[in-house]
Design a protein around this motif. Structure first.
Motif, PDB file in Angstrom:
ATOM      1  N   ARG A 240      65.572  16.211  64.983  1.00 18.42           N
ATOM      2  CA  ARG A 240      64.612  16.756  65.830  1.00 18.42           C
ATOM      3  C   ARG A 240      65.294  16.751  67.388  1.00 18.42           C
ATOM      4  O   ARG A 240      65.026  17.888  68.004  1.00 18.42           O
ATOM      5  N   GLN A 241      66.008  15.646  67.462  1.00 22.04           N
ATOM      6  CA  GLN A 241      66.618  15.371  68.817  1.00 22.04           C
ATOM      7  C   GLN A 241      67.514  16.669  69.207  1.00 22.04           C
ATOM      8  O   GLN A 241      67.552  17.443  70.419  1.00 22.04           O
ATOM      9  N   MET A 242      68.413  16.905  68.056  1.00 20.47           N
ATOM     10  CA  MET A 242      69.329  17.853  68.411  1.00 20.47           C
ATOM     11  C   MET A 242      68.794  19.346  68.522  1.00 20.47           C
ATOM     12  O   MET A 242      69.186  20.146  69.343  1.00 20.47           O
ATOM     13  N   ASN A 243      67.659  19.488  67.702  1.00 24.58           N
ATOM     14  CA  ASN A 243      67.348  20.767  67.710  1.00 24.58           C
ATOM     15  C   ASN A 243      66.724  21.062  69.125  1.00 24.58           C
ATOM     16  O   ASN A 243      66.708  22.141  69.630  1.00 24.58           O
ATOM     17  N   ALA A 244      65.946  20.020  69.704  1.00 28.40           N
ATOM     18  CA  ALA A 244      65.328  19.926  71.064  1.00 28.40           C
ATOM     19  C   ALA A 244      66.419  20.216  72.143  1.00 28.40           C
ATOM     20  O   ALA A 244      66.307  20.950  73.036  1.00 28.40           O
TER      21      ALA A 244
ATOM     22  N   ALA B 259      62.002  17.151  76.107  1.00 29.27           N
ATOM     23  CA  ALA B 259      62.326  17.568  74.664  1.00 29.27           C
ATOM     24  C   ALA B 259      62.667  17.073  73.845  1.00 29.27           C
ATOM     25  O   ALA B 259      62.526  16.772  72.708  1.00 29.27           O
ATOM     26  N   TRP B 260      63.774  16.212  74.237  1.00 31.12           N
ATOM     27  CA  TRP B 260      64.627  15.160  73.368  1.00 31.12           C
ATOM     28  C   TRP B 260      63.654  14.183  72.630  1.00 31.12           C
ATOM     29  O   TRP B 260      63.665  13.852  71.427  1.00 31.12           O
ATOM     30  N   MET B 316      60.381  20.944  66.297  1.00 28.73           N
ATOM     31  CA  MET B 316      61.745  20.788  66.289  1.00 28.73           C
ATOM     32  C   MET B 316      62.445  20.326  64.947  1.00 28.73           C
ATOM     33  O   MET B 316      63.522  20.177  64.765  1.00 28.73           O
ATOM     34  N   GLY B 317      61.422  19.975  63.914  1.00 33.09           N
ATOM     35  CA  GLY B 317      61.951  19.753  62.598  1.00 33.09           C
ATOM     36  C   GLY B 317      61.579  18.451  61.974  1.00 33.09           C
ATOM     37  O   GLY B 317      60.742  17.756  62.545  1.00 33.09           O
TER      38      GLY B 317
END
Lengths: 317, 317, 317, 317
Positions: A240-244, B259-260, B316-317
């Motif tokens: 999730r963090q990487m996608n954000a 976002a992160w 975001m996943g």
């Protein structure tokens, strides 16, 4: 509360869409220019286009020149950050590089001085040099290890560096050397600058095609598990963090515009490739060498807009 | 290709989660400070917390002080932009304000001069003043019209401006006046600056509670249709675009970090409110007055992180 | 150690030099443009030139249109600072404005934000607005007092403001208003901004000719004593300090180039006037309305270069 | 028109003044710190003071530790520019470096990017690196030639580089390397960067004492003729231009303050030396290692203020 996604396209519909996008891509061939700061990139035939999708279950679909290798350039910044996030603690990484959009061109040095040698994020050049320094300092063979990782992610053992591109980058290292030395002046580069540049330029010089790139990013569309071999690459949270981070910072100072138009996490390279993620569904790679003034592929971005329109679903609503 | 979302929480589970978040909020009460640049905000009791969710079907759930009104401040920048996007053409709006993260504090003037009076995005102060100028120039009664719009979106006819806050803002207008006059010097403000400031400060001075705010943003979680009255506010495309803009630019120079950590489109205000969108599912409003150094609610952001964790689903996943 | 200055020009030689400079001035009339940001300045006939010298003993020599009045604009920033240095303590002045060259255009707002509302020096617009605020806060009739001062310095009781210019400046106040409000936001403007702007625009709107301007600066060429009436205006130390400040900061971001070419303390205005000081010898005023890109008179600067060449003596060696 | 300078001090009076300044210098020993960015400088005993004057006729007077050698550091930037102005055309020099005060710290990189790799002036680090590149590209033995020049100017054949300092600078080259590579990225550095740095660091590593430095600058106080051997170094115009450049740009971002307090052209180095010029009269060198926050000698600047007070004459009036 029940989630009601739009009915997704089936395999044939998606294939038809990809082929239509490949067919329409030449409309963009009148605009933009191939990256020309090093000879090895300037020689690329500009009027090419490829697109590939890797589903969360590992199936691949593609159209156009999806098997033609190209220089992945800055897309490798994601592979390098993945490696760093696997090997280092969050504190080791995020005390040395930020997670905010830069609001500046990808190779700007101004922000770096104003903020005392801490790059805004790992996807601008300064930030990627910092990640290269982390890996150079931590790994015995930082180039070998990244190459192995990318081969495994893409399930393709033949992926390799284009040594001619790497040498050409080193011959034109001036601006990146300035960034690395400035960070060293602030005490934020720990390895020898020449070594860090060599690592960085090799990462940028990976040669891959659309299918391989889409496959190497599929784990970000599958909650962290690489569908190509079933191994977990990232935790769900890291995914999730990487996608954000890709959504806010992946396309330099055009990140906002890309989010507005496409609405997917993505990363571009001056070789003309763009990778994007539709979380829980698919990773996508488009490639076309002509770039806009921000260094992003023109036909590539258009194709992604078309794909999102056709899919009738995005993470943004 | 089949979408397989995690099983969503049912109503009771979500209610339990909201109440747990409200119960845990006081842990953050030791940090941060209430906004103090105007007396009307400085007087707010700091140790309060409320949270409300409005589902895509219009159902509302809440916990804590979700019915206590507060000054929505910069959250109104979204309402104003919605109104502008309804009344003006894209060209009329986006030729005068950008869509990129600013990489600067919300009230910075530097970027504005470097980029010739074009604000980076509509959610920094300069950009919101520009939108206020668009509405002041276009509408007969810009304050009245926005208030009507917010009342309709929230299905709450009693929402109103806090005139004391509006006057207090005007008494401390110096920095916003500097921003507006600088843009006027570049020819980008068309109405009288004092009038534009009056419009802007009134928008900021809207008093609403968590339930009302969550309801007023529900259309962004429902593909553009307001579930409170069934009317279409935005097209699907506008909805996606607004959510993308909120994700990249909604939290000033902490947008990347938000976002992160949270991974949702959102908008904060120095009154302590934060609104967030889980596309196709729900809008959320949290409120707690203590702010971090970026001007964002500390307990509010923590609660949103907890909510996302508990929901087991993000865009975001 | 004996000082051996080059033999100075006698009166006839200097007169011949001034007339030659006036004769050669039209060579510069092909370049540059009259200031056009307010109508009152844009209407000035561009192809004019005047020059006047006031010796340390009060004798005046001139050539060309030396009796034609023009808008002195930024040259008044020196008169205002003289008044401030007479009425306020050094601490009161120099805690609120610096003494360093700005390295930026005269009306830039960037430096002001980076340095928290402290203008670099009193000769950029922000600094002059600050001095205007000091005088507005301290004097009962700041406009009247400055006019009296200038009349006394120039021994010319008819000098007055051009009210049409002052009004026109106020109608186009946007950028200066932005500067003043930004300084107010940092707590550095103490009077009402509109009042400060009115004072500032009146100072800029003084109408004087070359002879009057040269006379009003003669005390800086006479160790602080006004040769026109024998009164002491400044101490020797203040005189030296003001001349040094004029040399480093008097011509905006062309100060270095002016020092290189001319080597004299000086101050220019967008009305086309430039005043310069040959310490212990003479003050000089040239005027010609066509400006270069820095806002300095082209023919004026050329004439000063020619004058210094002809004098065979400068403070720089 | 008659020039009436104040009666200059005779030899005995000046000697008494110099000795008094040396005696009072320890009052400043409580403040400031010795430069510590390289070990070779950090080891210098901080509480030392020397002063030397070289008259326009070549006579030398001194007091304190005027024969103790120290690292001249940035003072060598003047010697290097003199050499460049002798060997290159004005166009060759001034197309690649400006003549304006920088308004930034001496080693700032921001201005360099904003202005496309053109340093503001030859006395900030970037500008001096540019001059070093000009000399490295033009001369067969750039280090040897500069050393010969300085020996000739000072009439002292034993002056030499401190190789330990030069090596130490090279070991801590990061920031200067960043500046040089950034200029190379803009195409403004023509020789190999490592070679340019080596030249530059050797120039900075010249070891000289106050007497030698004062003598090496005497030609700037004698209309371009070196009084130590009667040879012409500079034309009168070049002399004037260099003095003007020293006045506006010689003390980094404290140039304005130095002009205000001292009123003489000057150049400082982080070794604690300051050289100043009283045009047509004398060159002066003071030295004391403790620096203020701008990198200028504290006791040195105080002594120059005292000297100017005592001389009862400055170029500023």
């Amino acid at each position: 509360m029940i989630d009601t996604p739009a009915t997704p396209l089936n395999q044939e519909e998606l294939q038809a869409l990809l082929e239509q996008l490949a067919k329409e891509a030449p409309r963009c061939f009148g605009e933009g220019r191939v990256a020309s700061y090093i000879p090895a990139l300037a020689e690329v035939e500009p009027d090419q286009f490829g697109i590939a999708v890797c589903h969360a279950d590992g199936r691949v679909q593609c159209a156009g020149a999806a098997s033609t290798p190209f220089s992945i350039q800055s897309i490798s910044k994601v592979h390098a950050l993945v490696l760093a996030m696997q090997r280092l603690t969050p504190e080791e990484i995020w005390s040395r590089v930020g997670r905010e959009p830069s609001g500046q061109a990808f190779n700007s040095i101004v922000q770096l001085e104003v903020e005392n040698g801490i790059p805004r994020n790992p996807f601008i050049n300064a930030g990627a040099l910092m990640v290269s320094d982390m890996l150079t300092s931590r790994l015995v063979m930082p180039q070998h290890t990244l190459r192995e990782q990318v081969r495994r992610l893409a399930a393709t053992p033949t992926i390799d560096f284009d040594e001619r591109v790497a040498r050409s980058e080193m011959d034109h290292k001036a601006r990146n050397a300035a960034l690395a030395y400035l960070m060293q002046a602030y005490g934020n580069i720990h390895s020898d600058v020449e070594l860090v540049l060599d690592t960085y330029f090799h990462y940028c010089a990976l040669a891959m095609n659309c299918v391989e790139l889409a496959k190497s990013f599929a784990f970000l569309a599958n909650r962290g598990v690489n569908p190509n071999d079933g191994t977990r690459v990232f935790s769900e949270i890291h995914t999730r963090q990487m996608n954000a981070l890709l959504l806010t910072c992946g396309l330099y100072d055009a990140a906002g515009d890309f989010a507005w138009r496409v609405g997917l996490p993505g990363k571009s390279g001056v070789g003309g490739g763009i990778v994007a993620i539709l979380p829980r569904r698919m990773s996508i790679c488009v490639w076309s060498p002509r770039l806009d003034s921000y260094g992003n592929s023109i036909a590539g971005r258009h194709a992604l807009e078309g794909l999102v329109s056709g899919l009738r679903f995005t993470p943004m609503g």
